[in-house]
Design a protein around this motif. Structure first.
Motif, PDB file in Angstrom:
ATOM      1  N   PHE A   1       0.816  -1.213   0.000  1.00 17.66           N
ATOM      2  CA  PHE A   1       0.000   0.000   0.000  1.00 17.66           C
ATOM      3  C   PHE A   1       0.855   1.272   0.000  1.00 17.66           C
ATOM      4  CE2 PHE A   1      -2.858   3.265   1.416  1.00 17.66           C
ATOM      5  CZ  PHE A   1      -4.095   2.899   0.924  1.00 17.66           C
TER       6      PHE A   1
ATOM      7  N   LEU B   1     -11.424  13.451  -4.823  1.00 13.48           N
ATOM      8  CA  LEU B   1     -12.481  12.947  -3.946  1.00 13.48           C
ATOM      9  C   LEU B   1     -12.977  14.081  -3.048  1.00 13.48           C
ATOM     10  CD1 LEU B   1     -13.613  10.009  -3.086  1.00 13.48           C
ATOM     11  CD2 LEU B   1     -12.113  10.288  -1.127  1.00 13.48           C
TER      12      LEU B   1
ATOM     13  N   GLY C   1     -15.002   5.630   7.724  1.00 14.71           N
ATOM     14  CA  GLY C   1     -13.709   4.953   7.878  1.00 14.71           C
ATOM     15  C   GLY C   1     -13.678   4.083   9.117  1.00 14.71           C
TER      16      GLY C   1
ATOM     17  N   GLY D   1     -13.224   0.178   9.214  1.00 16.19           N
ATOM     18  CA  GLY D   1     -12.135  -0.414   9.987  1.00 16.19           C
ATOM     19  C   GLY D   1     -12.618  -1.624  10.781  1.00 16.19           C
TER      20      GLY D   1
ATOM     21  N   ALA E   1      -9.186   5.446   0.062  1.00 17.74           N
ATOM     22  CA  ALA E   1      -7.904   5.414   0.772  1.00 17.74           C
ATOM     23  C   ALA E   1      -6.715   5.414  -0.188  1.00 17.74           C
ATOM     24  CB  ALA E   1      -7.846   4.198   1.701  1.00 17.74           C
TER      25      ALA E   1
ATOM     26  N   GLY F   1      -9.376  11.444   1.144  1.00 22.17           N
ATOM     27  CA  GLY F   1      -8.738  10.136   0.992  1.00 22.17           C
ATOM     28  C   GLY F   1      -7.854   9.816   2.187  1.00 22.17           C
ATOM     29  N   VAL F   2      -7.092  10.821   2.623  1.00 19.53           N
ATOM     30  CA  VAL F   2      -6.201  10.628   3.767  1.00 19.53           C
ATOM     31  C   VAL F   2      -7.023  10.389   5.040  1.00 19.53           C
ATOM     32  CG1 VAL F   2      -4.313  11.635   5.101  1.00 19.53           C
ATOM     33  CG2 VAL F   2      -4.471  12.067   2.653  1.00 19.53           C
ATOM     34  N   ILE F   3      -8.145  11.119   5.169  1.00 20.90           N
ATOM     35  CA  ILE F   3      -9.034  10.947   6.334  1.00 20.90           C
ATOM     36  C   ILE F   3      -9.525   9.501   6.400  1.00 20.90           C
ATOM     37  CG2 ILE F   3     -11.305  11.599   7.296  1.00 20.90           C
ATOM     38  CD1 ILE F   3      -9.374  13.853   7.584  1.00 20.90           C
ATOM     39  N   VAL F   4     -10.015   8.992   5.265  1.00 21.08           N
ATOM     40  CA  VAL F   4     -10.545   7.626   5.223  1.00 21.08           C
ATOM     41  C   VAL F   4      -9.431   6.617   5.501  1.00 21.08           C
ATOM     42  CG1 VAL F   4     -11.588   5.870   3.723  1.00 21.08           C
ATOM     43  CG2 VAL F   4     -12.478   8.202   3.707  1.00 21.08           C
ATOM     44  N   LEU F   5      -8.253   6.851   4.907  1.00 26.32           N
ATOM     45  CA  LEU F   5      -7.110   5.958   5.127  1.00 26.32           C
ATOM     46  C   LEU F   5      -6.793   5.814   6.612  1.00 26.32           C
ATOM     47  CD1 LEU F   5      -4.526   4.383   4.248  1.00 26.32           C
ATOM     48  CD2 LEU F   5      -3.410   6.591   3.967  1.00 26.32           C
ATOM     49  N   PHE F   6      -6.653   6.963   7.293  1.00 25.10           N
ATOM     50  CA  PHE F   6      -6.299   6.905   8.713  1.00 25.10           C
ATOM     51  C   PHE F   6      -7.448   6.367   9.564  1.00 25.10           C
ATOM     52  CE2 PHE F   6      -2.784   9.593   7.336  1.00 25.10           C
ATOM     53  CZ  PHE F   6      -1.749   9.027   8.064  1.00 25.10           C
ATOM     54  N   ALA F   7      -8.679   6.682   9.181  1.00 21.12           N
ATOM     55  CA  ALA F   7      -9.824   6.189   9.962  1.00 21.12           C
ATOM     56  C   ALA F   7      -9.918   4.661   9.866  1.00 21.12           C
ATOM     57  CB  ALA F   7     -11.118   6.843   9.487  1.00 21.12           C
ATOM     58  N   ILE F   8      -9.722   4.111   8.669  1.00 23.71           N
ATOM     59  CA  ILE F   8      -9.819   2.652   8.506  1.00 23.71           C
ATOM     60  C   ILE F   8      -8.709   1.956   9.301  1.00 23.71           C
ATOM     61  CG2 ILE F   8      -9.564   0.695   6.905  1.00 23.71           C
ATOM     62  CD1 ILE F   8     -10.879   2.342   4.739  1.00 23.71           C
TER      63      ILE F   8
END
Lengths: 200, 178
Positions: free
Chosen positions: A56, A84, A95, A99, B144, B155-162
């Protein structure tokens, strides 16, 4: 020159052919990297297999740096690409929910498709879950319609929000990624000592 | 899949950094050609709307979320992401054939849990992931990965949240995996 579709260099009829081809490469790389196995993917959360971090982060920094060079050479107009949109609180909540789903199911949507392709029924059941989850969301949409569109910041980039140029973010991501590659390889070695298997 | 089988024939995957470079180049080429990123959850949304249009047409008409997609001259399945997602499946199959991983139908799970437990959690996990992806405006691929790669704040928000949530709750689900 680029992006080719928005600039009309490639026309509409090629749309779906290209979609299929790009999808095939996407699925191939995901499967070949080991993402058709949920136990490889969740290794990132328990420290026994950091393949997710490696693939990733490498992908993000290659794509980020590539975008900047393409822009610099005049090949790709970054102002014409899709950014986005940010809906702050709904996306944080989304998110967080994803998760939880990730750790329960061990897949994300794209990787579950490749798991189905090689015969994993857990991947198929995960994908059925995706369908049901989106179905439930769509039906219950009127209940949280206002929240769904709240915190709308528009199609903002990191630069729009912080004022720091994209190149600095690309560099920061690269530094963090390299540090993570190094750090996780040490953690992985330690944790694998106590495990009989770590790659599935 | 039992414990001995998987250690005896440990699967051969490509080098993860090579995989990452290929994936990064793919994201770059996709943005260069289409002006947008890749995705996966979007195709499932199309499938949901297409299904709902057949089994509950009246509900779809009154539901603004589904109607905005359903209300076109083409089928909801006639979208870029649906064709791309068919490609993901085909690409996974090709890689599986080449590396010898296409086998009979099976359920992969930790030896500590039963197949049934694995499937219930896979179903629940899928439901959470699907539900969350709608709030997130995309999943790991679209939001993400491609969001972050195009420097999108969301995108960064979703990445860190996941991933942040994954680490925060991993302890409670450890029996499923280790």
């Amino acid at each position: 020159m680029g992006p080719l579709f928005p600039n009309g260099i490639i026309t509409g009829e090629w749309d779906f052919v290209i979609a299929l081809l790009l999808g095939i490469i996407f699925g191939f790389v995901l499967e070949a990297s080991g993402f058709s196995s949920s136990r490889n993917i969740t290794g990132v959360f328990y420290g026994y297999n950091f393949v997710v971090i490696r693939v990733f982060f490498t992908a993000v920094i290659v794509a980020m740096v590539g975008m900047l060079y393409f822009d610099y050479f005049g090949w790709l107009d970054l102002s014409k690409i899709f950014i986005l949109p940010t809906f702050l609180s709904p996306m944080i909540l989304g998110g967080v929910i994803m998760g939880v789903g990730f750790i329960m199911g061990g897949f994300c949507p794209g990787t579950s498709f490749t798991a189905i392709a090689i015969g994993k029924l857990d991947g198929l059941v995960f994908a059925i879950g995706l369908f049901l989850g989106i179905f439930v969301f769509s039906l219950s949409f009127p209940l949280f319609e206002n929240f769904f569109v709240s915190g709308n910041m528009g199609n903002v980039t990191l630069t729009d929000v912080t004022g720091i140029s994209a190149a600095w973010f690309a560099m920061a991501f690269t530094v963090v990624a390299l540090a993570a590659f190094w750090g996780t390889s040490i953690i992985e070695k330690k944790i694998r000592k106590n495990m009989t298997e770590h790659t599935f | 899949m039992n414990i001995n089988q998987s250690t005896d024939n440990e699967p051969k995957y490509i080098n993860p950094y090579l995989g990452g470079v290929l994936l990064g180049l793919l994201v770059l080429i996709t943005v260069f050609v289409t002006g947008r990123g890749l995705g996966a959850s979007g195709a499932i949304k199309s499938t949901v709307v297409a299904t709902a249009k057949v089994i509950m047409p009246a509900t779809v008409k009154s539901n603004s979320y589904m109607n905005s997609v359903a209300n076109s001259e083409h089928s909801p399945m006639y979208t870029w992401l649906v064709f791309e997602s068919i490609g993901i499946f085909v690409g996974g199959l090709l890689s599986g054939i080449i590396f010898g991983r296409v086998k009979k139908f099976r359920i992969e799970h930790s030896p500590k849990i039963s197949s049934k437990t694995r499937l219930w959690f896979a179903l629940g996990g899928g439901m959470f992931f699907g539900f969350g992806s709608q709030f997130g405006r995309g999943c790991t691929s679209g939001a993400a990965l491609c969001g972050t790669a195009t420097f999108a704040f969301g995108g960064v928000i979703v990445l860190f949240a996941i991933f942040g949530t994954g680490y925060a709750v991993a302890y409670f689900f450890r029996k499923l995996w280790i």
